[in-house]
Design a protein around this motif. Structure first.
Motif, PDB file in Angstrom:
ATOM      1  N   SER A 262       0.770  -1.239   0.150  1.00 26.24           N
ATOM      2  CA  SER A 262       0.147   0.303   0.019  1.00 26.24           C
ATOM      3  C   SER A 262       0.775   1.293  -0.399  1.00 26.24           C
ATOM      4  O   SER A 262       0.620   2.415  -0.617  1.00 26.24           O
ATOM      5  CB  SER A 262      -1.190   0.376   0.715  1.00 26.24           C
ATOM      6  N   VAL A 263       1.714   1.175   0.847  1.00 26.94           N
ATOM      7  CA  VAL A 263       3.193   2.405   0.831  1.00 26.94           C
ATOM      8  C   VAL A 263       3.054   2.992  -0.245  1.00 26.94           C
ATOM      9  O   VAL A 263       3.390   3.929  -0.949  1.00 26.94           O
ATOM     10  CB  VAL A 263       3.637   2.127   1.706  1.00 26.94           C
ATOM     11  N   VAL A 264       4.233   1.434  -0.811  1.00 27.68           N
ATOM     12  CA  VAL A 264       4.784   1.620  -1.746  1.00 27.68           C
ATOM     13  C   VAL A 264       3.909   2.010  -3.324  1.00 27.68           C
ATOM     14  O   VAL A 264       3.725   3.207  -4.216  1.00 27.68           O
ATOM     15  CB  VAL A 264       5.759   0.374  -1.917  1.00 27.68           C
ATOM     16  N   GLY A 265       2.401   1.750  -3.565  1.00 26.85           N
ATOM     17  CA  GLY A 265       1.659   2.455  -4.426  1.00 26.85           C
ATOM     18  C   GLY A 265       1.475   4.015  -4.176  1.00 26.85           C
ATOM     19  O   GLY A 265       1.356   4.497  -5.505  1.00 26.85           O
ATOM     20  N   ALA A 266       1.076   4.235  -2.944  1.00 25.65           N
ATOM     21  CA  ALA A 266       1.024   5.388  -2.414  1.00 25.65           C
ATOM     22  C   ALA A 266       2.101   6.182  -2.635  1.00 25.65           C
ATOM     23  O   ALA A 266       1.842   7.548  -2.847  1.00 25.65           O
ATOM     24  CB  ALA A 266       0.414   5.420  -1.072  1.00 25.65           C
ATOM     25  N   LEU A 267       3.480   5.754  -2.592  1.00 26.75           N
ATOM     26  CA  LEU A 267       4.137   6.664  -2.506  1.00 26.75           C
ATOM     27  C   LEU A 267       4.614   6.798  -4.623  1.00 26.75           C
ATOM     28  O   LEU A 267       5.307   8.469  -4.535  1.00 26.75           O
ATOM     29  CB  LEU A 267       5.365   6.132  -2.435  1.00 26.75           C
ATOM     30  N   ALA A 268       4.237   6.281  -5.732  1.00 22.84           N
ATOM     31  CA  ALA A 268       4.343   5.869  -6.826  1.00 22.84           C
ATOM     32  C   ALA A 268       3.155   6.914  -7.132  1.00 22.84           C
ATOM     33  O   ALA A 268       3.968   8.330  -7.626  1.00 22.84           O
ATOM     34  CB  ALA A 268       4.224   5.188  -7.449  1.00 22.84           C
ATOM     35  N   LEU A 269       1.657   7.617  -6.291  1.00 25.66           N
ATOM     36  CA  LEU A 269       1.248   8.836  -6.827  1.00 25.66           C
ATOM     37  C   LEU A 269       1.173   9.303  -6.419  1.00 25.66           C
ATOM     38  O   LEU A 269       1.229  10.442  -6.930  1.00 25.66           O
ATOM     39  CB  LEU A 269       0.100   7.523  -6.399  1.00 25.66           C
TER      40      LEU A 269
ATOM     41  N   THR B  75      -9.015  24.360  -2.385  1.00 26.14           N
ATOM     42  CA  THR B  75      -8.441  23.103  -2.295  1.00 26.14           C
ATOM     43  C   THR B  75      -7.318  23.572  -0.813  1.00 26.14           C
ATOM     44  O   THR B  75      -7.114  22.287  -0.508  1.00 26.14           O
ATOM     45  CB  THR B  75      -8.393  22.567  -3.408  1.00 26.14           C
ATOM     46  N   GLU B  76      -6.334  23.663  -1.826  1.00 30.56           N
ATOM     47  CA  GLU B  76      -4.345  23.701  -1.768  1.00 30.56           C
ATOM     48  C   GLU B  76      -5.049  24.011  -0.029  1.00 30.56           C
ATOM     49  O   GLU B  76      -3.936  23.726   1.528  1.00 30.56           O
ATOM     50  CB  GLU B  76      -3.827  24.558  -2.264  1.00 30.56           C
ATOM     51  N   ASP B  77      -5.436  25.232   0.354  1.00 24.88           N
ATOM     52  CA  ASP B  77      -5.448  26.093   1.425  1.00 24.88           C
ATOM     53  C   ASP B  77      -6.079  24.547   2.631  1.00 24.88           C
ATOM     54  O   ASP B  77      -6.361  24.840   3.905  1.00 24.88           O
ATOM     55  CB  ASP B  77      -6.427  27.256   2.009  1.00 24.88           C
ATOM     56  N   TRP B  78      -7.684  24.094   1.832  1.00 22.87           N
ATOM     57  CA  TRP B  78      -8.123  23.519   2.771  1.00 22.87           C
ATOM     58  C   TRP B  78      -6.833  22.360   3.571  1.00 22.87           C
ATOM     59  O   TRP B  78      -6.805  21.998   4.633  1.00 22.87           O
ATOM     60  CB  TRP B  78      -9.308  23.328   2.758  1.00 22.87           C
ATOM     61  N   PHE B  79      -5.963  21.321   2.622  1.00 21.85           N
ATOM     62  CA  PHE B  79      -4.862  20.290   2.017  1.00 21.85           C
ATOM     63  C   PHE B  79      -3.841  21.008   3.001  1.00 21.85           C
ATOM     64  O   PHE B  79      -3.394  19.399   3.882  1.00 21.85           O
ATOM     65  CB  PHE B  79      -4.911  19.855   0.615  1.00 21.85           C
ATOM     66  N   GLU B  80      -3.406  22.093   3.251  1.00 22.10           N
ATOM     67  CA  GLU B  80      -2.952  22.605   4.085  1.00 22.10           C
ATOM     68  C   GLU B  80      -2.685  22.414   5.669  1.00 22.10           C
ATOM     69  O   GLU B  80      -2.002  21.588   6.168  1.00 22.10           O
ATOM     70  CB  GLU B  80      -2.287  23.902   3.829  1.00 22.10           C
ATOM     71  N   ARG B  81      -4.173  22.936   5.816  1.00 24.29           N
ATOM     72  CA  ARG B  81      -5.037  23.094   6.948  1.00 24.29           C
ATOM     73  C   ARG B  81      -5.359  21.047   7.792  1.00 24.29           C
ATOM     74  O   ARG B  81      -4.834  20.873   8.796  1.00 24.29           O
ATOM     75  CB  ARG B  81      -5.856  23.345   7.186  1.00 24.29           C
ATOM     76  N   HIS B  82      -5.187  20.373   6.748  1.00 25.53           N
ATOM     77  CA  HIS B  82      -6.155  18.917   7.204  1.00 25.53           C
ATOM     78  C   HIS B  82      -5.623  17.775   6.110  1.00 25.53           C
ATOM     79  O   HIS B  82      -6.038  16.742   6.749  1.00 25.53           O
ATOM     80  CB  HIS B  82      -7.682  18.687   6.986  1.00 25.53           C
ATOM     81  N   GLY B  83      -4.662  18.125   6.618  1.00 24.79           N
ATOM     82  CA  GLY B  83      -3.950  17.191   4.816  1.00 24.79           C
ATOM     83  C   GLY B  83      -3.832  16.089   5.674  1.00 24.79           C
ATOM     84  O   GLY B  83      -3.857  15.036   4.959  1.00 24.79           O
ATOM     85  N   ARG B  84      -3.015  16.092   6.745  1.00 24.99           N
ATOM     86  CA  ARG B  84      -2.477  14.820   7.929  1.00 24.99           C
ATOM     87  C   ARG B  84      -4.200  13.767   8.098  1.00 24.99           C
ATOM     88  O   ARG B  84      -3.544  13.089   7.307  1.00 24.99           O
ATOM     89  CB  ARG B  84      -2.025  15.060   8.721  1.00 24.99           C
ATOM     90  N   LYS B  85      -4.399  14.701   8.430  1.00 25.87           N
ATOM     91  CA  LYS B  85      -6.281  13.648   8.882  1.00 25.87           C
ATOM     92  C   LYS B  85      -6.608  12.734   7.479  1.00 25.87           C
ATOM     93  O   LYS B  85      -7.280  11.757   7.298  1.00 25.87           O
ATOM     94  CB  LYS B  85      -6.690  14.226   9.081  1.00 25.87           C
TER      95      LYS B  85
ATOM     96  N   LEU C 201       6.983  14.222   3.258  1.00 23.29           N
ATOM     97  CA  LEU C 201       7.299  13.087   2.664  1.00 23.29           C
ATOM     98  C   LEU C 201       6.982  11.794   4.203  1.00 23.29           C
ATOM     99  O   LEU C 201       6.462  10.694   4.377  1.00 23.29           O
ATOM    100  CB  LEU C 201       8.757  12.687   1.707  1.00 23.29           C
ATOM    101  N   PRO C 202       7.963  12.122   5.354  1.00 20.55           N
ATOM    102  CA  PRO C 202       7.780  11.285   6.512  1.00 20.55           C
ATOM    103  C   PRO C 202       6.614  11.409   7.397  1.00 20.55           C
ATOM    104  O   PRO C 202       6.050  10.329   7.376  1.00 20.55           O
ATOM    105  CB  PRO C 202       8.807  11.962   7.181  1.00 20.55           C
ATOM    106  N   ALA C 203       5.602  12.680   7.244  1.00 28.70           N
ATOM    107  CA  ALA C 203       4.384  12.651   7.208  1.00 28.70           C
ATOM    108  C   ALA C 203       3.557  11.635   6.923  1.00 28.70           C
ATOM    109  O   ALA C 203       2.743  10.822   7.147  1.00 28.70           O
ATOM    110  CB  ALA C 203       3.873  13.989   7.613  1.00 28.70           C
ATOM    111  N   PHE C 204       3.813  12.157   4.967  1.00 35.03           N
ATOM    112  CA  PHE C 204       2.793  11.159   4.522  1.00 35.03           C
ATOM    113  C   PHE C 204       2.859   9.858   4.221  1.00 35.03           C
ATOM    114  O   PHE C 204       2.565   8.919   4.963  1.00 35.03           O
ATOM    115  CB  PHE C 204       3.302  11.647   3.342  1.00 35.03           C
ATOM    116  N   THR C 205       3.942   9.671   4.315  1.00 33.47           N
ATOM    117  CA  THR C 205       4.890   8.249   4.427  1.00 33.47           C
ATOM    118  C   THR C 205       4.165   7.336   6.120  1.00 33.47           C
ATOM    119  O   THR C 205       3.262   6.316   6.117  1.00 33.47           O
ATOM    120  CB  THR C 205       5.924   7.670   4.492  1.00 33.47           C
ATOM    121  N   LEU C 206       3.875   8.107   7.206  1.00 33.89           N
ATOM    122  CA  LEU C 206       3.626   7.483   8.693  1.00 33.89           C
ATOM    123  C   LEU C 206       1.628   7.639   8.237  1.00 33.89           C
ATOM    124  O   LEU C 206       1.159   6.523   8.640  1.00 33.89           O
ATOM    125  CB  LEU C 206       4.467   8.414   9.881  1.00 33.89           C
ATOM    126  N   PHE C 207       1.129   8.197   7.813  1.00 36.16           N
ATOM    127  CA  PHE C 207       0.241   8.492   8.110  1.00 36.16           C
ATOM    128  C   PHE C 207      -0.708   7.599   7.001  1.00 36.16           C
ATOM    129  O   PHE C 207      -1.964   6.610   6.972  1.00 36.16           O
ATOM    130  CB  PHE C 207      -1.010   9.832   8.147  1.00 36.16           C
TER     131      PHE C 207
END
Length: 205
Positions: free
Chosen positions: A65-72, A102-112, A138-144
């Motif tokens: 799952s993580v490998v596929g997500a990193l590719a996207l 949308t970018e502003d929203w993602f910046e505030r809520h991206g991790r969730k 990238l570390p936060a994206f990979t973790l969540f």
């Protein structure tokens, strides 16, 4: 088609073991016609027959799952904000301002969004692209992504394990959820188009 996918996934697991299930999940992120609601319960059923080890299946499917997500994520990062804005400017009824909101929203809520998005059909794969566009750390994206994927994978693998021969029931129930998500997307798009057309008519008056 479903039978073909089952045979293909079964062949991967027979040849590669748990890593085969992980490979199938990685490809599922990139090719939506290969659904996780088939791969994961089938892997759980295979575990129940003693042909695979549960913890190995959970680890490898999460890695996939993580490998596929990193590719996207990489595709989104390559696209970038500038290209996204240029693309939005060419789409009828879409304004660059919409993208910025949308970018502003993602910046505030991206991790969730990344965490919970990994447990929602359709969005499971797509959420990685805006995360890349916004260059989410990238570390936060990979973790969540790892945490969300592990929960989703565990739920479906265990469902297949407990259902045994009836593991395919998981696909039916998740399929209903998928249709609900599609319906909500269609409704949201319809409302957006209606509002934008109404704004255009009001501006002309």
């Amino acid at each position: 088609m479903a039978d073909g996918i089952v045979d293909w996934v079964t062949g991967l697991m027979e040849t590669l073991g748990a890593p085969g299930a992980g490979l199938a999940v990685a490809l599922e992120n990139l090719f939506p016609p290969v659904p996780s609601e088939v791969i994961l319960p089938l892997a759980g059923f295979t575990v129940s027959r003693g042909e695979l080890v549960l913890w190995q299946v959970l680890v490898w499917t999460t890695v996939g799952s993580v490998v596929g997500a990193l590719a996207l994520y990489g595709i989104g990062a390559a696209l970038g904000r500038d290209r996204m804005h240029a693309l939005a400017a060419k789409i009828p009824l879409v304004k660059v301002e919409d993208v910025r909101k949308t970018e502003d929203w993602f910046e505030r809520h991206g991790r969730k969004t990344v965490f919970f998005g990994r447990m929602v059909p359709i969005f499971r794969s797509l959420i990685s692209i805006p995360a890349g566009v916004e260059r989410m750390p990238l570390p936060a994206f990979t973790l969540f992504t790892t945490m969300g994927s592990f929960l989703w994978n565990t739920a479906l693998v265990m469902a297949g394990y407990l259902l045994g021969q009836q593991w395919s029931l998981v696909e039916q129930y998740v399929g209903v959820l998928t249709y609900v998500v599609i319906g909500l997307i269609v409704l949201a798009v319809a409302v957006f188009v209606w509002k934008r057309v109404a704004e255009g008519r009001k501006a002309r008056r």
